[in-house]
Enzyme design. Sequence first.
Site, PDB file in Angstrom:
ATOM      1  N   VAL A   1       8.995  -9.228  -2.129  1.00 35.96           N
ATOM      2  CA  VAL A   1       8.504  -8.312  -1.068  1.00 35.96           C
ATOM      3  C   VAL A   1       7.865  -7.043  -1.975  1.00 35.96           C
ATOM      4  O   VAL A   1       8.758  -6.547  -2.921  1.00 35.96           O
ATOM      5  CB  VAL A   1       9.434  -7.432  -0.199  1.00 35.96           C
ATOM      6  CG1 VAL A   1       8.751  -6.608   0.672  1.00 35.96           C
ATOM      7  CG2 VAL A   1      10.061  -8.690   0.672  1.00 35.96           C
TER       8      VAL A   1
ATOM      9  N   GLY B   1      14.080 -12.343  -2.090  1.00 40.48           N
ATOM     10  CA  GLY B   1      14.828 -13.259  -1.402  1.00 40.48           C
ATOM     11  C   GLY B   1      14.899 -14.860  -1.989  1.00 40.48           C
ATOM     12  O   GLY B   1      14.254 -15.186  -2.881  1.00 40.48           O
TER      13      GLY B   1
ATOM     14  N   ASP C   1      20.028 -15.154  11.432  1.00 39.41           N
ATOM     15  CA  ASP C   1      20.648 -14.806  10.124  1.00 39.41           C
ATOM     16  C   ASP C   1      20.818 -13.082  10.034  1.00 39.41           C
ATOM     17  O   ASP C   1      20.280 -12.596   9.252  1.00 39.41           O
ATOM     18  CB  ASP C   1      19.487 -14.829   9.036  1.00 39.41           C
ATOM     19  CG  ASP C   1      20.081 -15.106   7.621  1.00 39.41           C
ATOM     20  OD1 ASP C   1      21.297 -15.155   7.510  1.00 39.41           O
ATOM     21  OD2 ASP C   1      19.334 -15.078   6.517  1.00 39.41           O
TER      22      ASP C   1
END
Length: 347
Positions: free
Chosen positions: A44, A39, A151
């Site tokens: 991740v 991101g 978000d």
Amino acid sequence: MDRNSGIVRTISESHLSFKYEDLRMATGGFSEQNKLGQGGFGSVYKDGQEIAVKRLFFNTGRQADLFFNEVNLISRVQHKNLVKLLGCSVDGPESLLVYEYLCNTSLDRFLFDQHRQSLLNWGRRFKIILGVAEGINYLHEESEIRIVHRDIKASNVLLDGMFRAKIADFGLARCFGEDQSHLSTGVAGTLGYMSPEYIIHGQLTEKADIYSFGMLVMEVMTGQKNNNPAFSTEESQSLMTVVWQHYMSNNLIEMLDPCIQDQCPEEQALHVFQVGLLCMQASPGLRPPMWKVVEMLGVAVVVQQEMEKMLEGIVWVHCSMGSSVFLQWAVVERQEEDSRISSLEGV
């Protein structure tokens, strides 16, 4: 970093603390083979089948704030539709967040992939929509602190092995005091999902999440991204406006994703579309609270009554502001409307 030193100390002394070296080894040295995604603020990784490790680089003070904000908030909430934080590491060259591992990664990887889209059948999509609604409702109404996520979008909805939805990424989230009606804050989030009043005035309330949820509903129902180039041939076009136009033309069912048209009863599909439209009203006061959204998703009669009350006698007026498109309400006087109808009936 001084303002976060207390949080660092608390983490280091708590059950949330993981050793950096243990996590580095578990992810194979953060190898590309174990990388789940990336991101704007980090990557991740998985360790196999047990945990997911979010690796953040502190290039700015803002990114450090996002990290500590996420740890502080998500460690205080627990719900079946929120990703569970297992801990974090603050003793290495970069800070790490440790979450439960969800094997189906994020919703967008299925919803917007033509090869995997069919795996999201109607039953799974409806449960995803309802699950996200229940997760947001918990943040707004049921947790010990009122939280606005800021978000909500497909890439921040993770899916477990049964395609159950869990809301992730609390870096931008904000909490409210009981006596606060709103927060005045810098605008943050993802364009296309942010509510008009938040973009224009910077006033943050729970209604911002409800607007974002409405956009997510449209994407799940249509299988289309809200910034799909196919909907941008005219300046005022967006997924939201196209859905609304189909609603006004009484052919909203044509917007349903072809992948699920044979699986979903038309009445139920229209019902969910209408819930999404209610959530995306330009006036925040007209958007239903999240507990009402959860209720409407379960009771068709309720949403039909709400649509009649909210939408009858109201038209949408398009106005563009830069690259963002908003729909604003314009109330039609009932007398004029009744007169127009009477004149039509007399023709």
